[in-house]
Write a protein that holds these residues in place. Structure first.
Motif, mmCIF file in Angstrom:
data_model
loop_
_atom_site.group_PDB
_atom_site.id
_atom_site.type_symbol
_atom_site.label_atom_id
_atom_site.label_comp_id
_atom_site.label_asym_id
_atom_site.label_seq_id
_atom_site.Cartn_x
_atom_site.Cartn_y
_atom_site.Cartn_z
ATOM 1 N N LYS A 441 50.507 50.851 47.056
ATOM 2 C CA LYS A 441 51.244 49.712 47.588
ATOM 3 C C LYS A 441 51.446 49.947 49.085
ATOM 4 N N VAL A 466 42.759 41.450 46.984
ATOM 5 C CA VAL A 466 43.988 42.222 46.854
ATOM 6 C C VAL A 466 45.205 41.294 46.939
ATOM 7 N N ASP A 467 46.174 41.497 46.032
ATOM 8 C CA ASP A 467 47.429 40.742 46.122
ATOM 9 C C ASP A 467 48.110 41.061 47.446
ATOM 10 N N LYS A 468 48.563 40.017 48.111
ATOM 11 C CA LYS A 468 49.204 40.253 49.406
ATOM 12 C C LYS A 468 50.284 39.215 49.656
ATOM 13 N N PHE A 491 55.738 42.814 43.409
ATOM 14 C CA PHE A 491 55.030 43.775 44.267
ATOM 15 C C PHE A 491 55.642 45.167 44.166
ATOM 16 N N SER A 494 54.521 46.734 40.959
ATOM 17 C CA SER A 494 53.099 46.612 40.637
ATOM 18 C C SER A 494 52.419 47.965 40.435
ATOM 19 N N CYS A 498 48.425 46.486 46.448
ATOM 20 C CA CYS A 498 48.949 45.263 47.040
ATOM 21 C C CYS A 498 49.292 45.549 48.498
#
Length: 711
Positions: A441, A466-468, A491, A494, A498
């Protein structure tokens, strides 16, 4: 019901409250406020009943009619007409009652709208005569209402009303320097009663409850401050300890009364509000959040809970120091704030994080709080010794201040970061790649909103899979609240890679713990706060394990904003490179970065200097120019497509649509401004993106949608 319920205090569009009901409600609340302040409840009752009796005048009642248009030069101040009955008050009680009545809406002199009593004496040919129009036709109604509330009444002639009026003018002209407790009591009571359109009894039972804070005496071997007693009898507190040492618990267990808990940023106060509310859920403590966006936190709550958030009497109120700045400048409502604050416990968390001007304001706030017999408790992970000593001096020195500093062997257990220096963001691309592959992260912190937006755009292109998230202060309030929730719940927990790009809003008291940080250079104290978001969770397993932080070299003066480039250079220079950051050496590093502090002198603007008030009782000042120019989110704007919805919405829906922005970023752009709500500026839709937030470069009239403007 009374035979006088046809007389209104508010028009139909504002709730259609009868005058009798409003006076009853204000008086009931005023008695409770007086009790909390140690003032005479009998006088509080009388002043509350008398304060709006002038609304019985036909001149006032006609202004409440639907479609009423104020004629040119029409002036009628109901509080002035209320004073026509002051001779019904015993002479010894009159000063307090006059204070409650005469200035509960306007400063008596130099009011912003020039409608104060002494302003009108100067500007009108005969102020009394104008306010006494039709007196003989409504005086009996006013006396009947006063009798209904227990007053001993007798006929009041117009001649006696004039004598009363003249007595009040003489009294106001002779006012000395200071503030009026009675004015503050009435304003606070009136504001709360005006927010309620039903029975006040449930509200009153929830005012001024001293919180049970025994929860915070809990012990935990991982939290060294929990082992230190909070029972020292000195009034004030100064605690220096790392993030995760238990500062919040310690500061709260030092409190003996109602509490005001201040933090620098909205994200900080939102998180602290949720934390305290959860901690005290099994007590009767009333925990309130004082912020423009607090309404959004109250969705699903009862009407009473929503109303109380904004008013006097909370057990614990969570806020920013900006919301106490009226104390310093004597702006409208400062006496009501004093009525709420006086004698309470005030926690100032991370006081060092403010700009030089705001820091000077905070120091002045501390000075005033001490004069108001408040107990002040300051907690910090990082504070220059010069600032520490100034605070110690203001709070009365070691004889009055309980000081806590943890020993070196304890500080060694809080080492958690390996610091790496980097010349530019581009050279860290491989670091980011490796972290993503390892499902880390990543938190990236920029000093400016525009910089954070540019970095987010770049990373979105580079790592679409990628999760952002981008989070900063300049989103619509509803969107910002949703982002904070997502940051903490999704987040933060997670198990996948991320990326969060943020500004300083993540520095203080936001309970997130990431694996790797890349940050712009900042002053060393701010950097240490940022580092606290990495490897934050303190367990037996995490002690002795370290995670990386990459600090980018400061560039030029322009890019350094909002910070001083020289402080950034000194801070960057003293950081280790490729080595462990040692907690026990932080104070030495901070003092190297701040060999001196040029404290800003705001005494020319302040109303309290050298332990004396420099404003006359019953006066208050217009909005402070000094506070206006601070680069804080002091005004709001809305997207042009939201204008119609905003104009028809209630205050909760309006708050959701507002975008907080700094005064300087928008006020000179010649944008349209609404006259409703918080009077937001209207920005072109091109100046707002749901993922990027407010974009200042497009907040200009030339980017308006011509069709929307025409419609």
């Amino acid at each position: 019901m009374t035979p006088l319920d046809h007389l209104l205090a508010k028009s139909e569009q504002h709730g259609k409250i009868s005058l009798v009901q409003h006076l009853h409600d204000v008086a009931a609340i005023a008695v409770q406020v007086a009790k909390s302040m140690g003032l005479d409840e009998r006088i509080a009752y009388k002043g509350a009943i008398l304060h709006d009796i002038g609304k019985a005048s036909a001149q006032f009642q006609k202004t409440l009619a639907k479609g009423f248009v104020r004629p040119p030069k029409f002036v009628f101040r109901h509080e002035i007409a209320s004073l026509f009955f002051i001779s019904l008050i015993e002479e010894k009680d009159r000063p307090a009652v006059i204070d409650m009545v005469v200035a509960h809406h306007k400063s008596v002199y130099k009011d912003a709208s020039e409608m104060g009593l002494l302003d009108l004496i100067d500007s009108m040919e005969d102020c009394f005569k104008q306010h006494a129009i039709g007196f003989s036709s409504w005086v009996s109604d006013a006396l009947s209402i006063l009798q209904h509330f227990g007053f001993k009444v007798r006929p009041i002639t117009e001649s006696e009303a004039r004598q009363n009026f003249d007595e009040v003018i003489t009294y106001c002209e002779a006012k000395k320097y200071g503030y009026s407790k009675w004015k503050g009591l009435l304003i606070a009571s009136d504001h709360l009663a005006s927010a309620i359109d039903n029975e006040v009894s449930p509200i009153i039972t929830r005012l001024f409850i001293k919180p049970d804070l025994s929860f915070y005496s809990r012990k935990g071997e991982l939290f060294p401050l929990s082992a230190i007693s909070g029972d020292d009898r000195r009034e004030h507190t100064l605690v220096t300890a790392p993030t995760g040492a238990g500062k919040t618990d310690f500061l709260l267990k030092r409190c003996r009364g109602r509490v005001f808990y201040t933090l620098p940023f909205q994200a900080s106060i939102n998180a602290m509000y949720e934390r305290i509310r959860h901690d005290l859920r099994n007590t009767d403590a009333q925990v309130h959040l004082l912020h423009a966006s607090s309404a959004l936190k109250m969705e699903g709550k009862s009407l009473e809970e929503k109303i109380l958030q904004r008013h006097i009497g909370a057990s614990i109120k969570v806020l920013t120091p900006h919301q106490m700045a009226s104390l310093v400048f004597g702006t409208k409502g400062y006496e009501a704030l004093i009525a709420d604050l006086i004698g309470c416990d005030i926690i100032l968390d991370e006081i060092h994080t403010y700009s030089a001007t705001m820091q000077a304001i905070v120091l002045k706030i501390v000075e005033i709080l001490c004069a108001l017999h408040c107990r002040v408790h300051v907690g910090t992970a990082t504070m220059p010794i010069i600032l520490y000593n100034r605070l110690l001096q203001i709070m009365g020195g070691k004889v009055n201040v309980y000081e806590i500093v943890l020993p070196d062997d304890v500080l060694d257990t809080f080492n958690r970061h390996i610091i790496h220096k980097a010349e530019c963001f581009e050279e860290l691309e491989q670091v980011i790649e490796n972290a993503i592959e390892s499902k880390k992260k990543i938190l990236i912190v920029a000093n400016r909103v525009t910089r954070s937006q540019d970095l987010f755009d770049r990373l979105s292109d580079q790592y679409p899979q990628v999760d952002k998230m981008l989070i900063h202060s300049r989103f619509k309030r509803a969107r910002r609240a949703a982002l904070e929730t997502k940051l903490k719940e999704e987040f933060n927990e997670s198990e996948e890679a991320c990326i969060v790009v943020a500004t300083q809003v993540v520095e203080v008291s936001l309970d997130i713990s990431f694996d790797l940080m890349i940050t712009d250079s900042a002053p060393i104290d701010a950097l240490i706060q940022r580092f606290g978001r990495i490897n934050r969770k303190r367990t037996r397993d995490t002690i002795g394990h370290y995670k990386p932080v990459y600090v980018l070299a400061p560039d030029n003066k322009s890019d350094a904003k909002p910070y001083d480039i020289e402080i950034l250079k000194r801070s960057y220079e003293i950081l280790p490179n490729g080595e462990l950051l040692q907690e026990k050496k932080l104070q030495e590093m901070i003092d190297q970065a701040y060999p001196e502090i040029g404290f800003i002198d705001i005494d020319l603007n302040a109303v309290f200097v050298d332990d004396k008030w420099r404003i006359k009782e019953l006066w208050h000042h217009p909005k402070s120019a000094l506070l206006e120019i601070l680069d804080i989110d002091s005004i709001s704007c809305i997207e042009e497509t939201d204008q119609a919805l905003y104009e028809s919405a209630d205050h909760v829906e309006r708050a959701a649509l507002e975008i907080p922005v700094s005064y300087r970023s928008i006020v000179f752009n010649k944008l349209e401004q609404l006259k409703t709500g918080t009077k937001p500026f209207i920005i072109p839709s091109k100046a707002y993106d749901p993922y990027l937030g407010f974009m200042a470069e497009y907040a200009k009239p030339e980017f308006y949608d011509v069709i929307l403007r025409f419609l």
